[in-house]
Design a protein around this motif. Structure first.
Motif, mmCIF file in Angstrom:
data_model
loop_
_atom_site.group_PDB
_atom_site.id
_atom_site.type_symbol
_atom_site.label_atom_id
_atom_site.label_comp_id
_atom_site.label_asym_id
_atom_site.label_seq_id
_atom_site.Cartn_x
_atom_site.Cartn_y
_atom_site.Cartn_z
ATOM 1 N N PRO A 7 68.117 119.444 39.765
ATOM 2 C CA PRO A 7 68.493 118.066 40.054
ATOM 3 C C PRO A 7 67.325 117.199 40.510
ATOM 4 C CG PRO A 7 69.048 119.449 41.918
ATOM 5 C CD PRO A 7 68.499 120.373 40.854
ATOM 6 N N VAL A 8 66.129 117.781 40.663
ATOM 7 C CA VAL A 8 65.002 117.024 41.233
ATOM 8 C C VAL A 8 63.935 116.658 40.201
ATOM 9 C CG1 VAL A 8 65.346 117.969 43.547
ATOM 10 C CG2 VAL A 8 63.798 119.138 41.952
ATOM 11 N N ILE A 9 64.216 116.843 38.928
ATOM 12 C CA ILE A 9 63.262 116.408 37.903
ATOM 13 C C ILE A 9 63.019 114.897 37.990
ATOM 14 C CG2 ILE A 9 62.958 116.083 35.400
ATOM 15 C CD1 ILE A 9 64.081 118.889 35.021
ATOM 16 N N PRO A 10 64.082 114.061 38.109
ATOM 17 C CA PRO A 10 63.823 112.619 38.260
ATOM 18 C C PRO A 10 62.977 112.315 39.495
ATOM 19 C CG PRO A 10 66.113 113.004 37.690
ATOM 20 C CD PRO A 10 65.519 114.345 37.995
ATOM 21 N N PHE A 56 60.887 121.254 60.587
ATOM 22 C CA PHE A 56 60.135 120.011 60.350
ATOM 23 C C PHE A 56 59.956 119.711 58.864
ATOM 24 C CE2 PHE A 56 57.145 123.506 61.440
ATOM 25 C CZ PHE A 56 56.565 123.699 60.197
ATOM 26 N N ALA A 57 60.554 120.525 58.001
ATOM 27 C CA ALA A 57 60.392 120.341 56.553
ATOM 28 C C ALA A 57 61.676 119.822 55.918
ATOM 29 C CB ALA A 57 59.986 121.660 55.904
ATOM 30 N N ASP A 58 61.514 118.977 54.889
ATOM 31 C CA ASP A 58 62.651 118.457 54.113
ATOM 32 C C ASP A 58 63.678 117.752 54.991
ATOM 33 O OD1 ASP A 58 61.849 119.440 51.477
ATOM 34 O OD2 ASP A 58 62.233 121.435 52.288
ATOM 35 N N VAL A 59 63.218 117.129 56.084
ATOM 36 C CA VAL A 59 64.143 116.458 56.997
ATOM 37 C C VAL A 59 64.555 115.080 56.480
ATOM 38 C CG1 VAL A 59 63.223 117.675 58.998
ATOM 39 C CG2 VAL A 59 62.272 115.440 58.382
ATOM 40 N N ASP A 60 63.920 114.633 55.394
ATOM 41 C CA ASP A 60 64.183 113.296 54.883
ATOM 42 C C ASP A 60 65.258 113.276 53.807
ATOM 43 O OD1 ASP A 60 62.430 114.809 53.366
ATOM 44 O OD2 ASP A 60 61.380 113.085 52.534
ATOM 45 N N ASP A 61 65.787 114.436 53.442
ATOM 46 C CA ASP A 61 66.710 114.511 52.316
ATOM 47 C C ASP A 61 67.985 115.242 52.722
ATOM 48 O OD1 ASP A 61 66.691 114.313 49.060
ATOM 49 O OD2 ASP A 61 67.731 116.112 49.743
ATOM 50 N N ALA A 62 69.134 114.685 52.351
ATOM 51 C CA ALA A 62 70.413 115.233 52.802
ATOM 52 C C ALA A 62 70.942 116.364 51.925
ATOM 53 C CB ALA A 62 71.459 114.119 52.874
ATOM 54 N N PHE A 63 70.598 116.359 50.606
ATOM 55 C CA PHE A 63 71.179 117.422 49.780
ATOM 56 C C PHE A 63 70.364 117.819 48.550
ATOM 57 C CE2 PHE A 63 73.321 113.425 48.528
ATOM 58 C CZ PHE A 63 73.034 113.370 47.161
ATOM 59 N N LEU A 64 69.555 116.954 47.994
ATOM 60 C CA LEU A 64 68.862 117.288 46.751
ATOM 61 C C LEU A 64 67.926 118.481 46.896
ATOM 62 C CD1 LEU A 64 67.969 113.806 45.184
ATOM 63 C CD2 LEU A 64 69.577 115.510 44.290
ATOM 64 N N MET A 65 67.088 118.490 47.947
ATOM 65 C CA MET A 65 66.118 119.564 48.113
ATOM 66 C C MET A 65 66.808 120.884 48.488
ATOM 67 S SD MET A 65 63.369 118.300 47.147
ATOM 68 C CE MET A 65 62.241 119.627 47.556
ATOM 69 N N SER A 66 67.900 120.806 49.213
ATOM 70 C CA SER A 66 68.651 122.026 49.539
ATOM 71 C C SER A 66 69.154 122.703 48.273
ATOM 72 C CB SER A 66 69.835 121.700 50.455
ATOM 73 O OG SER A 66 69.395 121.185 51.690
ATOM 74 N N ILE A 67 69.710 121.901 47.362
ATOM 75 C CA ILE A 67 70.196 122.445 46.090
ATOM 76 C C ILE A 67 69.032 123.004 45.287
ATOM 77 C CG2 ILE A 67 71.392 121.915 43.930
ATOM 78 C CD1 ILE A 67 73.204 121.722 46.365
ATOM 79 N N HIS A 68 67.969 122.231 45.182
ATOM 80 C CA HIS A 68 66.796 122.636 44.395
ATOM 81 C C HIS A 68 66.253 123.982 44.858
ATOM 82 C CE1 HIS A 68 62.798 122.689 42.655
ATOM 83 N NE2 HIS A 68 62.251 122.583 43.859
ATOM 84 N N HIS A 69 66.035 124.134 46.155
ATOM 85 C CA HIS A 69 65.429 125.366 46.652
ATOM 86 C C HIS A 69 66.384 126.547 46.590
ATOM 87 C CE1 HIS A 69 61.606 123.731 47.752
ATOM 88 N NE2 HIS A 69 62.124 122.840 48.568
ATOM 89 N N LYS A 81 71.998 114.746 34.148
ATOM 90 C CA LYS A 81 71.495 115.263 32.875
ATOM 91 C C LYS A 81 70.464 116.370 33.103
ATOM 92 C CE LYS A 81 70.917 112.051 29.902
ATOM 93 N NZ LYS A 81 71.618 111.868 28.637
ATOM 94 N N ALA A 82 69.566 116.169 34.081
ATOM 95 C CA ALA A 82 68.549 117.173 34.395
ATOM 96 C C ALA A 82 69.187 118.437 34.952
ATOM 97 C CB ALA A 82 67.543 116.600 35.390
ATOM 98 N N PHE A 83 70.209 118.260 35.772
ATOM 99 C CA PHE A 83 70.917 119.403 36.344
ATOM 100 C C PHE A 83 71.613 120.213 35.255
ATOM 101 C CE2 PHE A 83 74.854 121.028 38.479
ATOM 102 C CZ PHE A 83 74.232 122.023 39.228
ATOM 103 N N GLU A 84 72.255 119.519 34.317
ATOM 104 C CA GLU A 84 72.962 120.209 33.241
ATOM 105 C C GLU A 84 72.001 120.887 32.273
ATOM 106 O OE1 GLU A 84 77.001 117.477 32.818
ATOM 107 O OE2 GLU A 84 75.180 116.868 31.743
ATOM 108 N N ARG A 85 70.874 120.244 31.994
ATOM 109 C CA ARG A 85 69.954 120.772 30.982
ATOM 110 C C ARG A 85 69.067 121.885 31.514
ATOM 111 N NH1 ARG A 85 66.434 116.483 27.665
ATOM 112 N NH2 ARG A 85 68.573 115.737 27.309
ATOM 113 N N TYR A 86 68.587 121.751 32.749
ATOM 114 C CA TYR A 86 67.628 122.711 33.289
ATOM 115 C C TYR A 86 68.052 123.336 34.629
ATOM 116 C CZ TYR A 86 64.216 121.148 29.812
ATOM 117 O OH TYR A 86 63.566 120.863 28.634
ATOM 118 N N GLY A 87 69.214 122.969 35.121
ATOM 119 C CA GLY A 87 69.610 123.477 36.429
ATOM 120 C C GLY A 87 68.691 122.984 37.526
#
Length: 375
Positions: A137-140, A266-279, A129-135
């Motif tokens: 995916p990391v609002i939640p 050394f950054a964003d190594v804990d996330d597989a895809f959400l932060m990549s899409i966001h940035h 829903k966040a992705f569709e409304r605001y583009g």
């Protein structure tokens, strides 16, 4: 678009302004750092610690952690000053195996830890829903990582929450009163990466208030009533990503083989895809990516020149995270065609224009940039 004369950031970046001389707010703030009396700041933190420990609570502080370099550093600082923390993690649906290893390492430093998983059906629905409304995916994610530590601090009568850096200071903020030591409701609304929304704005027939409970921030009056303070460690100790990475590596933190997002491995190594899409979506919305943010930090730290940063951007070229897009689509249950149809709605027409079927950015930083349909 105007670009800072010192770094490579454009004035399209949210909350960043460029003055008449051509310098951005992040660079002007960076110039003030050497003038800060960091010894005095450390004494201020020591006084804060003494005050907290005099209250004789079971836990002295809550530390929001992901297992990344910053949260590992936060834990190390807390333990160094004799604080008894409880660490709290919003468990990402995109947690990577390296992220799990680093989280396990953080816990092994000697802390109690809560790994909070939101109802996966709710989280998936909210993310889409966040992705569709605001583009975005990391609002939640950003609602939960702030809400859960505050909720737990109130529930367990813990007087302090320790965060890392103040992003309004490090990445450019245009409101001086939000560049201080503590997080306020106003700061969350402006810099909390929620598009100015709160959990209550997402309650509808598909997501109830009860289902969204992990995302609700306590009010400032609730925090005051329970004497909870939320502070940035980066305002007490000089914050630099590479210095922090070097420090936590000595305590077992592991970087990735290659940078996952931007230029830092050394950054964003804990996330597989959400932060990549966001940035990456910053490219559509603002005409730059995480790489530009990282390179600008390196320029301010004096480790590279502006011309070197521009050369690296040119060499890197298109940064579309192809594999991460596939993973994200599989997670929220949409096709890749649907993904690109959605993000196209958020292309910033104030900076982008179409030329012979190819999108381009007016007055782009790099004259010989190779534009293609993937841009």
């Amino acid at each position: 678009m105007r670009y800072c004369r010192n770094c490579v950031l454009p004035d399209s970046r949210p909350n960043l302004t460029i003055n008449a001389e051509g310098f951005c707010t992040a660079c002007k703030t960076s110039e003030e750092k050497p003038l800060i009396d960091w010894e005095l700041r450390e004494q201020m933190f020591s006084r804060l610690v003494r005050n907290i420990k005099s209250q004789n609570n079971v836990y002295d502080c809550v530390i929001p952690v992901s297992g990344g370099k910053d949260s590992t550093w936060q834990v190390m600082k807390a333990l160094e000053y004799g604080l008894m923390p409880i660490c709290v993690t919003w468990r990402s649906p995109a947690r990577s195996s390296l992220g799990q290893k680093n989280l396990d390492n953080l816990i092994s430093l000697g802390v109690d830890h809560l790994d909070f998983s939101v109802n996966p059906k709710v989280e998936k629905a909210f993310t889409l829903k966040a992705f569709e409304r605001y583009g975005s995916p990391v609002i939640p994610m950003h609602m939960a990582i702030h809400a859960l530590p505050m909720q737990i601090a109130i529930e367990k009568n813990i007087p302090l929450i320790l965060w890392g850096e103040n992003s309004a200071v490090e990445y450019g903020g245009d409101d001086e009163k939000l560049k201080g030591m503590e997080i306020s409701r106003e700061w969350l609304m402006k810099y909390g990466v929620t598009n100015g929304t709160t959990a209550s704005d997402w309650v509808d027939e598909g997501l109830s208030k009860d289902e969204l409970a992990p995302y609700f921030w306590p009010s400032e009056s609730q925090l005051r009533t329970h004497n909870v303070r939320t502070v940035f460690l980066g305002q007490y100790f000089s914050w630099d990503p590479k210095t922090i990475a070097d420090t936590v590596t000595k305590k077992g933190f592991q970087a990735a083989n290659d940078a996952i997002v931007g230029i830092y491995n050394f950054a964003d190594v804990d996330d597989a895809f959400l932060m990549s899409i966001h940035h990456w979506l910053k490219w559509y919305k603002f005409g730059f990516t995480r790489t530009w943010d990282n390179l600008s930090l390196e320029i301010r730290a004096g480790r590279i020149s502006r011309s070197e940063a521009i050369s690296r951007i040119r060499l890197l070229g298109n940064e579309t995270p192809v594999e991460e897009i596939k993973m994200f689509c599989a997670y929220v249950g949409i096709t890749e065609n649907q993904f690109f149809q959605i993000i196209e709605k958020f292309r910033n027409r104030d900076i982008w224009y179409e030329h012979k079927g190819t999108w381009r950015i007016s007055d782009f930083l790099i004259d010989d940039w190779v534009w293609n349909n993937e841009n």
